[in-house]
Enzyme design. Structure first.
Site, PDB file in Angstrom:
ATOM      1  N   ASN A 135      -2.272   0.993   6.337  1.00 41.95           N
ATOM      2  CA  ASN A 135      -1.731  -0.301   5.880  1.00 41.95           C
ATOM      3  C   ASN A 135      -0.302  -0.561   6.346  1.00 41.95           C
ATOM      4  O   ASN A 135       0.123  -1.697   6.416  1.00 41.95           O
ATOM      5  CB  ASN A 135      -1.858  -0.444   4.361  1.00 41.95           C
ATOM      6  CG  ASN A 135      -0.960   0.486   3.600  1.00 41.95           C
ATOM      7  OD1 ASN A 135      -0.601   1.563   4.077  1.00 41.95           O
ATOM      8  ND2 ASN A 135      -0.592   0.094   2.397  1.00 41.95           N
ATOM      9  N   GLU A 233       2.436  10.494  -1.789  1.00 37.33           N
ATOM     10  CA  GLU A 233       2.757   9.103  -2.077  1.00 37.33           C
ATOM     11  C   GLU A 233       1.416   8.415  -2.298  1.00 37.33           C
ATOM     12  O   GLU A 233       0.691   8.149  -1.337  1.00 37.33           O
ATOM     13  CB  GLU A 233       3.511   8.517  -0.872  1.00 37.33           C
ATOM     14  CG  GLU A 233       4.144   7.193  -1.132  1.00 37.33           C
ATOM     15  CD  GLU A 233       5.030   7.257  -2.336  1.00 37.33           C
ATOM     16  OE1 GLU A 233       4.684   6.577  -3.312  1.00 37.33           O
ATOM     17  OE2 GLU A 233       6.024   7.995  -2.322  1.00 37.33           O
ATOM     18  N   CYS A 267       0.514  -0.389  -1.314  1.00 30.00           N
ATOM     19  CA  CYS A 267       0.560   0.420  -2.553  1.00 30.00           C
ATOM     20  C   CYS A 267       1.377  -0.310  -3.588  1.00 30.00           C
ATOM     21  O   CYS A 267       1.232  -0.077  -4.782  1.00 30.00           O
ATOM     22  CB  CYS A 267       1.226   1.771  -2.380  1.00 30.00           C
ATOM     23  SG  CYS A 267       1.080   2.533  -0.838  1.00 30.00           S
TER      24      CYS A 267
HETATM   25  C1  UN1 Z   1       2.921   0.830   1.087  1.00 33.15           C
HETATM   26  O1  UN1 Z   1       2.329  -0.084   0.582  1.00 33.15           O
HETATM   27  O2  UN1 Z   1       2.345   1.902   1.288  1.00 33.15           O
HETATM   28  O3  UN1 Z   1       7.829  -2.043  -0.405  1.00 33.15           O
HETATM   29  C2  UN1 Z   1       4.317   0.756   1.537  1.00 33.15           C
HETATM   30  C3  UN1 Z   1       6.967  -2.479   0.372  1.00 33.15           C
HETATM   31  C4  UN1 Z   1       6.961  -1.999   1.781  1.00 33.15           C
HETATM   32  C5  UN1 Z   1       6.332  -0.659   1.878  1.00 33.15           C
HETATM   33  C6  UN1 Z   1       4.983  -0.557   1.255  1.00 33.15           C
HETATM   34  N1  UN1 Z   1       8.311  -1.963   2.266  1.00 33.15           N
HETATM   35  O4  UN1 Z   1       6.133  -3.270  -0.010  1.00 33.15           O
END
Ligand code: UN1
Length: 485
Positions: A135, A233, A267
Site C-alpha cells: 500500500n 507495524e 493502516c
Molecule cells: C500505512 O498506511 O501503512 O500517515 C502508512 C500516513 C502515511 C503513511 C501510512 N504517511 O497516512
C-alpha cells in the site's frame, strides 16, 4: 526453471507489470550471504559517507518522481496524486535520514566516579530482513532501508507480491546512488520466502509491516529461532471524533480524505466516525453527498478520486464485511457494492461506503476493513467518544475535531494510540515524527523520526576510566557496609 508470478495492474488485471521468480529458501540463503559479506565493509564506511549515498538516492527519486508515481499508480492502484505522496515520503525520508548521519548518535553521561566518563552510541545489527506491504510500495521500503543503511546494515527485502516492480525500481535507485553491490538484496514471492527470511540464522533483525495474524506468526517464528530484534507495524481501526462545536465542513473534508483516500487501504485510514449525536445527521448527510460523488476509476486518470482496491479477493472480503454489518443492523447511506467499470475489465473497485447505525459491538466496528468503508458510531459525550476510540484492540491513529482547546487536549491525553491528530484526519503522518501504534498495532518500536534508527541498531554503552586505578561503581563512593570490608 522455478515458478514465477506476475504483478498486475489492479485496475486492469490483464495489464502485466512484470514476471518475477517465486523465491525459495535457497534464494534467501544466497541473499543473506551476499548481504552478510557486503555489510562487513559498509559498517566501516563513516556514517556521514553512508548518509551521502542515501541523500543521493533521495535526489534520484526526486528527479524521477513522475515515473515512480506512475508506476505506483499502475502497480498498487493509488491515484496519481497519492502515488506522488508515496514517492515524496521516500524522498523526504532520504533527506531526513541523511541529515541524521551528521547528528548526535547517542548521549553523554557523567560518571558517579571521578576521572571516568560514559556515553552511548549505536552499532549495526548486521543483516536486516524486511517484509513490506503494497500500500506504500516506495515509502515503506524507504522507511526501513534508509535508517537500516545509515546504521551500517545489510538488507534482504521481501516486498509484497503485489508490488515487486516498485521494489525493483527502488532498489535500482539505491544502487545507482552508490549502495555497494550485494548490500541490498531483493527476494520476491508470497509467504514462503518471507518465512525463510525471518528464521534465517544470518538475519539479526526483522522488520515487518502488514496484518496482525502475519505479524504474530513472523514474531513467533523469528523469536523461536532467535532471539533477534523484531519490529512490527500492524493494523489499525482508526477513529475520528467529531464534537458538536467542530467546523463540520472541515470535519467532512477530513473524514472523506481519511476514509476514502488510498481507497481506505492505509493502516491509518479512518474507519470509525465517532460523532456526537447532535451533529450526526448533518455530518452524515454532507459526507454521503460527497462520498457518492467521488469518481471511481483508473488511478492514472487525473480525474479519478478513488482507485481500485488491490484485487478482487480483497473487494469480496470488504463486501463480506459490509454485508455482515447490514445483517447486524447497520444501514448504508451510500456505496456497499463492488463496482464494475468500462475500460477497467476485471478491476477491483469498491464504492465508497458509509454505514450508519453501527453499534460498538458490531464486527465492522472492531475489525480492520482495509477498504473504503466508514462506520458511523453515535455518542452523547466526549468521555463516551474516548471510550469508543480506546476499546479497539488496535492503537495506531486517532483524530478529534473540535473548536475548543480543553476537549482537544483531553482527547490527546486520554486516547491510547501512537498518533493523535487535532482537526486533521487520521492519515498523513510526516516522516520526522515517530510513526507507529500501541496495543495490537505493534510491539513498541517506532518507524520514522529519530527513533526510526532503533529497530536497526543496537545501543552500546561506553565507559572510559582515566583514573589509573580500579574504581568500583556503587561501592567506592559509598560508606562501607557494616561488617563489610
Ligand atoms: C500505512 O498506511 O501503512 O500517515 C502508512 C500516513 C502515511 C503513511 C501510512 N504517511 O497516512
Amino acid at each position: 526453471m522455478g515458478t514465477t508470478f506476475t504483478s498486475v495492474n489492479p485496475a486492469r488485471p490483464s495489464e502485466v507489470l512484470g514476471t518475477y521468480p517465486e523465491g525459495t529458501a535457497a534464494d534467501v540463503d544466497t541473499a543473506v550471504e551476499r548481504a552478510t559479506e557486503a555489510q562487513q565493509e559498509w559498517a566501516r564506511v563513516p556514517t556521514p559517507a553512508r548518509a551521502e549515498v542515501i541523500d543521493k538516492c533521495g535526489a534520484i527519486l526526486a528527479a524521477r518522481k513522475t515515473d515512480f508515481s506512475t508506476l505506483v499508480a499502475r502497480e498498487a492502484g493509488k491515484i496519481l496524486i497519492e502515488a506522488g505522496g508515496d514517492v515524496q515520503e521516500a524522498i523526504d525520508m532520504a533527506h531526513y535520514v541523511a541529515g541524521l548521519g551528521r547528528a548526535a548518535w547517542g548521549e553523554t553521561m557523567p560518571s558517579e566516579l571521578p576521572n571516568k566518563m560514559g556515553w552511548t552510541t549505536r552499532q549495526p545489527v548486521g543483516v536486516v530482513g524486511m517484509i513490506t506491504p503494497w500500500n506504500f510500495p516506495v515509502a515503506i521500503p524507504s522507511w526501513k532501508c534508509f535508517p537500516a543503511l545509515l546504521a551500517g546494515n545489510g538488507i534482504v527485502l521481501k516486498p509484497s507480491e503485489h508490488a515487486p516492480t516498485c521494489a525493483e525500481e527502488f532498489v535500482a535507485a539505491l544502487l545507482e546512488a552508490g549502495v555497494p553491490e550485494g548490500l541490498v538484496n531483493l527476494v520476491h514471492g508470497h509467504a514462503d520466502p518471507g518465512q525463510a527470511l525471518v528464521v534465517h540464522p544470518g538475519v539479526r533483525a526483522v522488520s515487518f509491516t502488514g496484518s496482525v495474524p502475519t505479524g504474530r506468526a513472523v514474531a513467533a517464528a523469528a523469536m523461536a529461532t532467535g532471539p533477534r530484534l523484531v519490529s512490527l507495524e500492524l493494523g489499525g481501526k482508526n477513529a475520528m471524533i467529531v464534537l458538536p462545536d467542530a467546523d463540520l465542513a472541515l470535519a467532512t473534508d477530513g473524514a472523506l480524505f481519511g476514509a476514502f483516500g488510498t481507497a481506505g487501504q492505509r493502516c491509518t485510514s479512518t474507519s470509525r466516525l465517532v460523532v456526537h449525536r447532535d451533529v450526526a445527521d448533518e455530518l452524515v448527510a454532507a459526507l454521503t453527498v460527497r462520498a457518492a460523488a467521488l469518481q471511481l476509476g483508473d488511478p492514472t486518470d487525473p480525474t479519478t478520486d478513488v482507485g481500485p482496491v488491490i484485487d478482487l479477493h480483497s473487494a469480496e472480503r470488504i463486501d463480506g464485511m459490509v454485508r455482515a454489518a447490514l445483517d447486524e443492523g447497520a444501514q448504508a447511506t451510500t456505496g456497499a457494492t463492488i463496482v464494475e467499470l468500462d475500460g477497467c475489465e476485471g478491476g477491483a473497485f469498491y464504492a465508497p461506503t458509509i454505514l450508519r447505525g453501527v453499534e460498538r459491538t458490531h464486527r465492522i466496528a472492531r475489525e480492520e476493513v482495509f477498504g473504503p468503508v466508514l462506520s458511523v458510531i453515535e455518542v452523547d459525550s466526549l468521555d463516551e467518544a474516548i471510550d469508543v476510540v480506546n476499546e479497539s484492540e488496535y492503537g495506531l491513529s486517532a483524530a478529534i475535531y473540535t473548536a475548543a482547546i480543553a476537549p482537544a487536549l483531553q482527547a490527546v491525553d486520554q486516547i491510547n494510540t501512537g498518533i493523535v491528530y487535532v482537526n486533521a484526519p487520521t492519515i498523513g503522518a510526516e516522516i520526522h515524527l515517530p510513526f507507529g501504534g500501541t496495543k495490537h498495532t505493534g510491539n513498541g518500536y517506532r518507524e520514522a523520526g529519530r527513533r526510526g534508527i532503533e529497530q536497526f541498531s543496537e545501543n552500546k554503552s561506553v565507559y572510559v576510566d582515566y583514573s589509573g586505578r580500579l574504581q568500583r561503581a556503587q561501592i567506592d563512593n559509598r560508606p562501607p557496609v557494616e561488617g563489610g570490608e
